[in-house]
Design a protein around this motif. Structure first.
Motif, PDB file in Angstrom:
ATOM      1  N   TYR D 144      22.429  44.748  47.120  1.00  0.00           N
ATOM      2  CA  TYR D 144      23.598  44.772  47.152  1.00  0.00           C
ATOM      3  C   TYR D 144      24.689  43.586  46.955  1.00  0.00           C
ATOM      4  N   SER D 145      24.669  42.883  47.876  1.00  0.00           N
ATOM      5  CA  SER D 145      25.316  41.445  48.014  1.00  0.00           C
ATOM      6  C   SER D 145      25.775  40.987  46.091  1.00  0.00           C
ATOM      7  N   LEU D 146      24.496  41.156  45.398  1.00  0.00           N
ATOM      8  CA  LEU D 146      24.713  40.973  44.444  1.00  0.00           C
ATOM      9  C   LEU D 146      25.845  41.226  43.274  1.00  0.00           C
ATOM     10  N   ILE D 147      25.969  43.098  43.290  1.00  0.00           N
ATOM     11  CA  ILE D 147      26.351  43.919  42.827  1.00  0.00           C
ATOM     12  C   ILE D 147      27.321  43.151  42.768  1.00  0.00           C
ATOM     13  N   GLY D 148      27.849  43.559  44.299  1.00  0.00           N
ATOM     14  CA  GLY D 148      29.387  43.088  44.658  1.00  0.00           C
ATOM     15  C   GLY D 148      29.603  41.925  44.239  1.00  0.00           C
ATOM     16  N   GLY D 149      28.988  41.094  44.056  1.00  0.00           N
ATOM     17  CA  GLY D 149      28.862  39.770  44.363  1.00  0.00           C
ATOM     18  C   GLY D 149      29.511  39.309  42.893  1.00  0.00           C
ATOM     19  N   LEU D 150      28.891  39.494  41.672  1.00  0.00           N
ATOM     20  CA  LEU D 150      29.051  39.907  39.775  1.00  0.00           C
ATOM     21  C   LEU D 150      30.138  40.973  40.211  1.00  0.00           C
ATOM     22  N   ARG D 151      30.438  41.974  40.300  1.00  0.00           N
ATOM     23  CA  ARG D 151      31.691  43.223  40.122  1.00  0.00           C
ATOM     24  C   ARG D 151      32.850  42.254  40.676  1.00  0.00           C
ATOM     25  N   SER D 152      32.890  41.811  41.715  1.00  0.00           N
ATOM     26  CA  SER D 152      33.620  40.864  42.279  1.00  0.00           C
ATOM     27  C   SER D 152      34.420  39.554  40.471  1.00  0.00           C
ATOM     28  N   ALA D 153      33.638  38.916  41.085  1.00  0.00           N
ATOM     29  CA  ALA D 153      33.894  37.893  39.026  1.00  0.00           C
ATOM     30  C   ALA D 153      34.465  38.455  38.562  1.00  0.00           C
ATOM     31  N   ALA D 154      33.804  39.349  37.550  1.00  0.00           N
ATOM     32  CA  ALA D 154      33.939  39.695  36.615  1.00  0.00           C
ATOM     33  C   ALA D 154      35.630  40.760  36.685  1.00  0.00           C
ATOM     34  N   GLN D 155      35.763  41.204  38.456  1.00  0.00           N
ATOM     35  CA  GLN D 155      37.109  41.608  38.301  1.00  0.00           C
ATOM     36  C   GLN D 155      37.781  41.222  38.581  1.00  0.00           C
ATOM     37  N   MET D 156      37.587  39.852  39.451  1.00  0.00           N
ATOM     38  CA  MET D 156      39.032  38.515  40.285  1.00  0.00           C
ATOM     39  C   MET D 156      39.617  37.792  38.438  1.00  0.00           C
ATOM     40  N   ILE D 157      38.775  37.574  37.376  1.00  0.00           N
ATOM     41  CA  ILE D 157      38.054  36.998  36.270  1.00  0.00           C
ATOM     42  C   ILE D 157      39.142  37.832  35.730  1.00  0.00           C
ATOM     43  N   SER D 158      38.956  38.415  35.037  1.00  0.00           N
ATOM     44  CA  SER D 158      39.489  39.634  34.356  1.00  0.00           C
ATOM     45  C   SER D 158      41.320  39.670  34.519  1.00  0.00           C
ATOM     46  N   TYR D 159      40.904  39.876  36.154  1.00  0.00           N
ATOM     47  CA  TYR D 159      42.579  40.418  36.849  1.00  0.00           C
ATOM     48  C   TYR D 159      43.409  39.270  36.868  1.00  0.00           C
ATOM     49  N   GLU D 160      42.890  38.354  36.877  1.00  0.00           N
ATOM     50  CA  GLU D 160      44.401  36.589  36.967  1.00  0.00           C
ATOM     51  C   GLU D 160      44.422  36.295  36.063  1.00  0.00           C
ATOM     52  N   VAL D 161      44.055  36.926  34.426  1.00  0.00           N
ATOM     53  CA  VAL D 161      45.178  37.186  33.511  1.00  0.00           C
ATOM     54  C   VAL D 161      46.223  37.534  33.619  1.00  0.00           C
ATOM     55  N   PRO D 162      46.019  39.304  33.650  1.00  0.00           N
ATOM     56  CA  PRO D 162      47.248  39.929  33.577  1.00  0.00           C
ATOM     57  C   PRO D 162      48.336  39.405  34.545  1.00  0.00           C
ATOM     58  N   LEU D 163      47.850  38.677  35.866  1.00  0.00           N
ATOM     59  CA  LEU D 163      48.346  38.448  37.210  1.00  0.00           C
ATOM     60  C   LEU D 163      49.367  37.512  36.538  1.00  0.00           C
ATOM     61  N   VAL D 164      48.294  36.385  35.790  1.00  0.00           N
ATOM     62  CA  VAL D 164      49.467  34.812  35.293  1.00  0.00           C
ATOM     63  C   VAL D 164      50.636  34.967  35.153  1.00  0.00           C
ATOM     64  N   MET D 165      50.235  36.426  33.893  1.00  0.00           N
ATOM     65  CA  MET D 165      50.997  36.720  32.526  1.00  0.00           C
ATOM     66  C   MET D 165      51.962  37.358  33.290  1.00  0.00           C
ATOM     67  N   SER D 166      51.742  38.149  33.662  1.00  0.00           N
ATOM     68  CA  SER D 166      52.656  39.420  34.710  1.00  0.00           C
ATOM     69  C   SER D 166      53.778  38.230  34.786  1.00  0.00           C
ATOM     70  N   VAL D 167      53.954  37.233  35.004  1.00  0.00           N
ATOM     71  CA  VAL D 167      54.301  35.905  36.407  1.00  0.00           C
ATOM     72  C   VAL D 167      55.600  35.444  35.225  1.00  0.00           C
ATOM     73  N   VAL D 168      54.510  34.986  34.468  1.00  0.00           N
ATOM     74  CA  VAL D 168      55.147  33.536  32.735  1.00  0.00           C
ATOM     75  C   VAL D 168      57.527  34.818  32.880  1.00  0.00           C
ATOM     76  N   GLY D 169      56.732  35.516  32.433  1.00  0.00           N
ATOM     77  CA  GLY D 169      58.517  36.373  32.403  1.00  0.00           C
ATOM     78  C   GLY D 169      59.187  35.729  33.278  1.00  0.00           C
ATOM     79  N   VAL D 170      58.676  36.040  34.473  1.00  0.00           N
ATOM     80  CA  VAL D 170      59.785  35.580  35.564  1.00  0.00           C
ATOM     81  C   VAL D 170      60.291  33.994  35.768  1.00  0.00           C
ATOM     82  N   VAL D 171      58.876  32.983  35.557  1.00  0.00           N
ATOM     83  CA  VAL D 171      58.601  31.768  35.173  1.00  0.00           C
ATOM     84  C   VAL D 171      60.481  31.260  33.639  1.00  0.00           C
ATOM     85  N   LEU D 172      59.878  31.806  32.798  1.00  0.00           N
ATOM     86  CA  LEU D 172      60.743  32.208  31.439  1.00  0.00           C
ATOM     87  C   LEU D 172      62.736  33.056  31.909  1.00  0.00           C
TER      88      LEU D 172
END
Lengths: 331, 382, 137, 335
Positions: D144-172
């Protein structure tokens, strides 16, 4: 009519007991004679028509062998029940009366039963006996009439007899035509001897009930499902019952197409109990068969994954059998 | 138990040289979403289920064996504990079987009380299902709203028969208690209240896009499969089979009331969700009529022999429980105790299709599918 | 998105709604009159007919009688009466069959104890459990 | 406070550093304690319950009691767990969550380090948290931990991208990655208005980054029992819990700073109210929103989650950047 299902148990037991006691020779002779007569009759369909003969049907299949088996099986029990059973059985001259008496004796508490049995057995002219005799006479007459005829007469007889129990002959059940149809279809397809009995079960909302020969059950089941007129596409219930001298598997089918249900019973011996699996026809039989195997020890050849389902794999014995002894009393 | 029948497959990809391995995951018997002590051994490849083997029996109490040594009246409390979410229907199926065998007449008032109790219980049962199904899908709120309203039903039962879940309310030939003064009015109020609440349930959940996308098209099967697997209740109706024993083989006094049988054609979790919600509406409709027509006086226990002895023979009856078709088979020898008693449990039978439905699904879907079948482990294991 | 917003609106409204929590151990939980709680047993009413012990589905009642001390009177009086609350399911059947209402239900339901042995309640305990006795039986 | 950083190291200012860190930690622990308390209370109220009420007046000491219980609990470790990684994982998860707070400006004066690239620092550091989660999932030697960890990896890495992209507007818009300057640039208008699209993407992605409902898949208790920290108990579990809430603290601060105008009042006339109050108000509003979501939403499914990130959020964030760039260019007279 419903008594029929119950009867063989005590009857055969009683018979064995009687033999052991060497008291009911007359009864046995009567029975064997009946069996022989039946065997010699070409239309075995007449068998279930009258009560005692219908009891004989399974015996008829292998009369001598089965009798011997039953004897052996009953011997142990006979020892402890010999006294009362033998007494009652011995006092019977008529095979049928004996069966009835024995069944009732078995069913009731010992003392009460004895009194009842004595009354019934002795007093054929008594009130109850009179009714019994009347019904029996009617049954016997009809049985004779039906000897040559086919299923219809037999079925009518069955219901007539059921009515006889209620002391007045009753109008045929609303499900009678359905039963006739099933019997006709099955007889047409498999011959008469595939049906061990067929009747309307008055107690169970008048459901048509068929008792199918064990060996040909799977073919019959396939037919029940695939035949256009029967089309029983839904398995409502499947379970086993231990009747001490035999095991029975009870199926309740429903046809959504024809909006009609049927109950089917298949009998099997207690030793190496086995009934063909219908899992390939109705997936829904899967777990029910496993449960039946688990609790009653009936094997279902053809089942893909027959193992215990409710009890642990290392469980000893089959709890729903009547002779089940707990392996570990402490638990 | 028989884990060795599942074998995992190890393989090294020829392209990348990465070694992959299937994994056996043991879900339950102690798992928040198995609704009790149910166990599933699943073979997974990543999160995809390759094969699932249900293991049960952890709650097996041998009710059928116990019943062989109990009188019919004594069995009734045991039936409460089978499907403990819907004890009234279990009570009823046993009484109905015995009454059918004995040909007993049930007094009018008792019939009404039975019907009201069963329908209230159906609402309660569906509420529990609604709450737990959403809990399985990760929404915590609906569970508590559902239980608040179910609590009101349980309070009504508590007033009616002195217990909240283990009712032991019905007796052979009638019911144990008449309705206490004011109970009918209270129930009427509840029905009106529940109708309003149901709308707010839809407001909270039914339109939720996350929820809808999670159950859409999951656990799909067709009519033929449903019949083949002996499915019943909502599981069957979700494939388009218009079949409700209350309508098609009326028992009790269901034939006197107007109600529809909600039927869907999707055969997936969404359909089952909507059907169960619609069934609550229909139950409330029946309740409304029954409470309106409730006879002002009368016996609640018919004339029954002091000792219940059904005639020798056998009987099988089936009725519609909230989970599907619950059946009771009695084989009697004319004594006061059954020779053999067998319950056809809808949870047990409906669960059979689970391994088939799970194939190729993800672990998240597994939870949704299991939830949509609506099992009660007390009934599965009996 | 509309569905999500609706749901959020619903939960927000609930924020201020009346709470349903019952302060149970602080405030006693009122049970309706018919509630099936721990039995009360009055020995003077008992005629030692043994019906309760026979009807009990779990066989949790054990009783013995002794001859009536007054030789003039026939019958027996109760000697010991034990209910094993480890297995009692409070199904109400014993009170239902009792011809003299010697055993009746009460509204008391708090049975938690620290030892299983304490769950065997004897005649005296059941006799003393005489509060909130159920009227209808 | 940041001038301390410019000074030559001495005993005095080192003590200052330590003291400041301890104070921040204490504030954080206080926040976590009462965030958990209020989470339970708010969700309780929404579900017609009353929430914790037994320990202390109004149940205020409930979390204290819970933490005390966790601390004195037996520290269990699965037999076949990877000992070193199992111990390391909670630290890996906690340290970056705490570290990001160094650049957070709470008011004009309360800030530890005024980094020119504060935003970048935050995003870089917060990306490390996922390592802790994966490590925990793997080291526990539990499926269960392993699946949780893998889900977490996939999720956090995937969502980091839109997260960063969304603040680029503010920076601009701001033309700076300095968090303080970003706040100051919102004097006229909070970024939530010109950057609404970015705000929505950010809030959704932040929710996923925080592993909170409806994106709590890595610890989905009804599927994976508890996900990556199922085998952790006692103090180590408390570390994960702490990391989760500290990260929430960090995210709430960031969202306040980036989109809600930090310590700035809602209208300039309300300037007399101290900035820290404004900050706390906005901060609390976001935290409340999280609790609110948790009381309402069901959980998403993994495949939907991933496709949502890549097929919806990322395009929207990119579009937002494009839009902002066009607007900024237009304003600066490029067209």
């Amino acid at each position: 009519m419903t008594e029929e299902n119950r009867k063989p148990t005590p009857e055969e037991k009683a018979k064995a007991a009687a033999e052991a006691m060497a008291k009911a020779r007359a009864a046995k002779e009567a029975k064997e004679a009946a069996a022989q007569a039946e065997a010699s009759t070409p239309a075995t369909e007449s068998a279930p028509a009258s009560k005692p003969v219908s009891e004989m049907t399974p015996e008829e299949k292998a009369a001598a062998k089965k009798a011997a088996a039953a004897e052996a099986l009953a011997k142990a029990k006979a020892a402890k029940e010999a006294a009362e059973q033998g007494e009652e059985a011995g006092s019977d001259a008529d095979a049928k009366a004996k069966a009835a008496a024995a069944a009732k004796a078995k069913a009731a508490a010992a003392a009460a039963a004895k009194a009842k049995a004595a009354r019934e057995a002795a007093g054929q002219g008594g009130d109850e006996g009179g009714d019994d005799a009347k019904a029996k006479a009617a049954a016997a007459a009809k049985a004779k009439a039906a000897a040559a005829a086919a299923a219809k007469a037999k079925a009518a007889q069955a219901s007539g007899e059921a009515g006889g129990e209620e002391e007045t002959p009753k109008a045929p059940s609303k499900n009678q035509p359905y039963l006739d149809k099933y019997v006709a279809r099955l007889t047409e397809a498999f011959g008469a001897d595939v049906l061990e009995a067929s009747y309307i079960n008055e107690l169970s909302k008048e459901v048509p009930t068929l008792v199918i020969q064990n060996e040909r059950w799977h073919d019959v089941a396939t037919f029940l499902k695939n035949d256009e007129q029967l089309a029983f596409d839904y398995l409502s219930d499947l379970h086993g019952v231990d009747y001490e001298d035999r095991l029975e598997v009870y199926y309740h089918f429903y046809s959504y197409k024809n909006q009609q249900s049927v109950a089917v019973k298949v009998k099997t011996g207690r030793e190496q109990a086995s009934v063909a699996s219908v899992m390939d026809l109705w997936q829904g039989a899967n777990w029910n068969e496993r449960e039946t195997f688990d609790l009653l020890g009936i094997h279902f050849p053809g089942h893909s994954d027959l193992r215990r389902i409710l009890l642990p794999d290392d469980w000893v014995g089959y709890p729903l059998r009547k002779d089940y002894v707990q392996y570990d009393e402490e638990v | 138990m028989n884990q060795n029948i599942l074998t995992t497959h190890v393989e090294t990809s020829s392209d990348t040289g990465i070694r992959t391995e299937e994994m056996l995951l043991n879900v339950g018997p102690q798992h928040p979403s198995t609704h009790g002590v149910f166990r599933l051994v699943v073979k997974i490849d990543g999160e995809t289920i390759k094969e699932a083997i249900p293991v049960m029996g952890y709650l097996h109490r041998g009710t059928e064996k116990l019943a062989e040594n109990l009188t019919y009246t004594q069995i009734i409390p045991y039936t409460d504990r089978m499907d403990y979410v819907s004890g009234m229907t279990n009570n009823y199926v046993l009484c109905h079987a015995v009454e059918t065998m004995m040909g007993l007449e049930i007094p009018e008032r008792a019939q009404f009380l039975r019907l009201i109790a069963m329908e209230l219980n159906r609402v309660a049962s569906h509420l529990v299902w609604w709450g737990t199904f959403l809990l399985d899908l990760g929404a915590m709120g609906p569970f508590l709203y559902a239980f608040r309203d179910r609590e009101k039903i349980l309070d009504l039962f508590n007033e009616l028969c002195g217990a909240r879940m283990t009712f032991n309310y019905m007796r052979i030939g009638g019911v144990k208690w008449d309705a206490p003064p004011g109970w009918i009015e209270k129930t009427k109020e509840f029905v009106q209240y529940m109708k309003k609440e149901l709308d707010s349930y839809h407001q909270l959940v039914t339109g939720n896009e996350i929820f809808l996308s999670r159950i859409e098209g999951i656990g799909k099967f067709d009519e033929k499969t449903a019949l083949d697997y002996s499915l019943s209740g909502v599981m069957l109706r979700s494939t388009g089979v218009n079949w409700d024993l209350r309508k098609n083989e009326p028992y009790c006094i269901y034939d006197r009331f107007e109600f529809d049988v909600p039927t869907g054609t999707g055969g997936d979790c969404t359909t089952r969700y909507h059907l169960r919600m619609a069934e609550v509406v229909q139950s409330l409709r029946i309740l409304e009529q029954a409470l309106e027509q409730f006879p002002s006086e009368g016996e609640v226990l018919g004339k029954v022999p002091r000792v219940i002895r059904p005639p020798a023979g056998e009987a099988y009856v089936r009725i519609e429980s909230p989970r599907g078709e619950i059946g009771c088979y009695i084989s009697s020898t004319g004594k006061d105790k059954p020779w053999r008693l067998k319950f056809r449990r809808p949870s047990f039978t409906n669960l059979q299709i689970l391994p088939k439905l799970l194939e190729g699904q993800s672990i998240s879907n597994m939870i949704a599918i299991l939830g949509s079948i609506d099992i009660v482990l007390g009934e599965v294991d009996c | 998105m509309l569905g999500l917003a609706k749901g959020l609106g619903y939960t927000f409204k609930k924020l201020t709604e009346k709470k349903v929590t019952h302060f149970y151990p602080d405030v006693p939980f009122p049970m309706p009159p018919r509630f099936r709680g721990i039995q009360h047993f009055s020995p003077e009413k008992c005629i030692v007919c043994n019906q309760c012990a026979r009807v009990c589905p779990t066989e949790c009642i054990q009783l013995t009688g002794k001859p009536h001390p007054d030789p003039e009177k026939k019958g027996k009086i109760i000697d010991t009466y034990d209910i094993n609350f480890e297995i009692c399911i409070l199904c109400d059947l014993c009170t239902e069959v009792c011809p003299t209402e010697a055993i009746v239900m009460t509204n008391n339901f708090e049975l938690a104890v620290y030892s299983r042995d304490e769950l065997y309640k004897d005649l005296k305990w059941l006799d003393d459990n005489n509060t909130n006795v159920r009227e209808e039986n | 406070m940041s001038e301390l950083l410019q000074q030559a190291p001495s005993l005095g200012n080192t003590l200052w550093f330590v003291l400041a860190a301890v104070v921040l930690l204490a504030v954080l622990l206080g926040f976590v304690t009462y965030a958990i308390y209020f989470e339970r209370k708010v969700i309780g109220w929404m579900q017609l319950r009353i929430g914790p009420n037994r320990v202390g007046p109004l149940g205020l000491l409930q979390t204290v009691a819970d933490v005390t219980k966790l601390l004195i609990k037996e520290d269990t470790r699965p037999k076949n767990a990877d000992r070193a990684l199992f111990t390391l994982a909670p630290i890996l998860a906690y340290a970056p969550a705490f570290g990001v707070l160094a650049v957070m400006p709470f008011t004009e004066s309360i800030q530890f380090a005024d980094l020119g690239i504060g935003l970048l620092y935050y995003i870089a550091l917060s990306g490390i948290t996922v390592l802790g989660v994966i490590t925990a999932g793997w080291a526990s030697n539990n499926k269960y931990s392993l699946i949780g960890g893998l889900r977490s990896a996939a999720q956090m890495i995937s969502y980091e991208v839109p997260l960063v992209m969304s603040v680029v507007g503010v920076v601009l818009l701001t033309g700076s990655m300095n968090l303080r300057e970003i706040v100051e640039a919102q004097r006229d208008m909070w970024n939530i208005i010109p950057q609404f699209l970015g705000f929505v993407v950010f809030i959704i992605a932040a929710q996923a980054e925080l592993n909170r409902t409806p994106f709590d898949l890595p610890e989905a208790e009804s599927e994976l029992v508890s996900g990556y920290h199922v085998e952790y108990s006692g103090f180590r579990f408390a570390m994960f819990m702490l990391a989760e809430y500290v990260y929430m603290f960090g995210m709430a601060t960031l969202i306040t700073v980036l989109f809600l105008g930090g310590w700035l009042p809602i209208i300039p006339q309300l300037d007399f109210i101290p900035g820290i109050i404004w900050f706390i108000l906005k901060f609390s509003a976001y935290v409340f929103f999280q609790f609110w979501l948790r009381a309402t939403m069901p959980r998403m499914r993994v495949d939907q989650l991933m496709s949502f990130a890549w097929k919806v959020l990322l395009p929207v964030a990119l579009f937002n950047i494009l839009l902002t760039a066009v607007v900024v260019s237009y304003q600066s007279g490029m067209f």
